[in-house]
Scaffold this active site. Sequence first.
Site, PDB file in Angstrom:
ATOM      1  N   GLY A 213      33.604  40.936  34.304  1.00 44.42           N
ATOM      2  CA  GLY A 213      34.510  41.560  33.350  1.00 44.42           C
ATOM      3  C   GLY A 213      34.834  43.098  33.265  1.00 44.42           C
ATOM      4  N   LEU A 239      36.796  33.539  34.674  1.00 45.75           N
ATOM      5  CA  LEU A 239      36.983  35.090  34.830  1.00 45.75           C
ATOM      6  C   LEU A 239      35.982  35.596  35.948  1.00 45.75           C
ATOM      7  CD1 LEU A 239      38.138  37.920  34.060  1.00 45.75           C
ATOM      8  CD2 LEU A 239      36.393  38.064  32.427  1.00 45.75           C
ATOM      9  N   ASP A 240      36.400  36.289  37.135  1.00 40.02           N
ATOM     10  CA  ASP A 240      35.633  36.717  38.101  1.00 40.02           C
ATOM     11  C   ASP A 240      34.638  35.837  38.590  1.00 40.02           C
ATOM     12  OD1 ASP A 240      36.930  39.184  37.827  1.00 40.02           O
ATOM     13  OD2 ASP A 240      35.296  39.791  36.291  1.00 40.02           O
ATOM     14  N   ALA A 241      35.033  34.591  38.830  1.00 37.32           N
ATOM     15  CA  ALA A 241      34.179  33.414  39.339  1.00 37.32           C
ATOM     16  C   ALA A 241      34.647  32.618  40.175  1.00 37.32           C
ATOM     17  CB  ALA A 241      33.728  32.621  37.926  1.00 37.32           C
TER      18      ALA A 241
END
Length: 296
Positions: A213, A239-241
């Site tokens: 994040g 998110l960001d995965a």
Amino acid sequence: MTTAQRPASDDARRLVLTLGCPDTTGIVAAISGFISDIGGWITEASYHSDESTGWFFTRQAVRIDSAEINVDDVRARFARIAADMGPETEWTLTDTSVEKTAVLLVSKDSHCLTDLLSRAERGEFPATIAAVIGNHRDLEELTTRFGVPFHHVPFPKDGKTGAFAEVRRIVDGYQPDAIVLARFMQILPADLCEAWAGRAINIHHSFLPSFVGARPYHQAFDRGVKLIGATCHYVTADLDAGPIIEQDVSRINHDYTTADMVRQGRDIETLVLSRGVRWHLEDRVLVYGRKTVVFT
């Protein structure tokens, strides 16, 4: 010239075959026989067998001297071979004589954009940078200095749906092979993540999965880490995965302020993003579930 392009190469034409399938006997023999039948020869070959999943991966670069070869016909012939490897088999066949394109999404930070534009101008980027889209005008002059079109799409705080629809319209008009979030700092909605799956690439200024994040350098400073890093990954709705393409780290110590970490981190971000995008454009990245196999 209206786009940042690599100079024409003297390299012979190549077809690049990537494949992932259930591991079994005879796969390499089948591929080699196919390549021989189309009159090509292998200039680069990479293999990986994942014992934990029973899955086989390969990337083959095949030299083709004949300019008359019809790639669609070659794909149709290989499709019959791939069908024998199982219904879960995934494969691609690309022609290096067809120039690839990329569209870059940016906000205000210039370091990743400057690096990619410079590499393209020097002929060190394996695609044409067709356009840059920014939600601010801060990087417009930099972009146009390299002869690349810049599209400004403002993102109002009270609603971003229309802005993302306009970004999608512009991006899809170029039909790019890569959509690069070069510090775009906006979270793509789920429908864009799905539409651009396997093409949207992000640089996150953290060694994921740590510090997901916003403001990861501040998170790292508060945690007192001794290593900071950056992660290039495919964009997904989580998110960001998304599947990770490339990562790198740099050592820091207790004397570092947040500003020091940001400054040093920018160097890591540019290198990690340029490597990850290059490997994607060169068909060196095979995605399997949440993971990737990267043949560098």
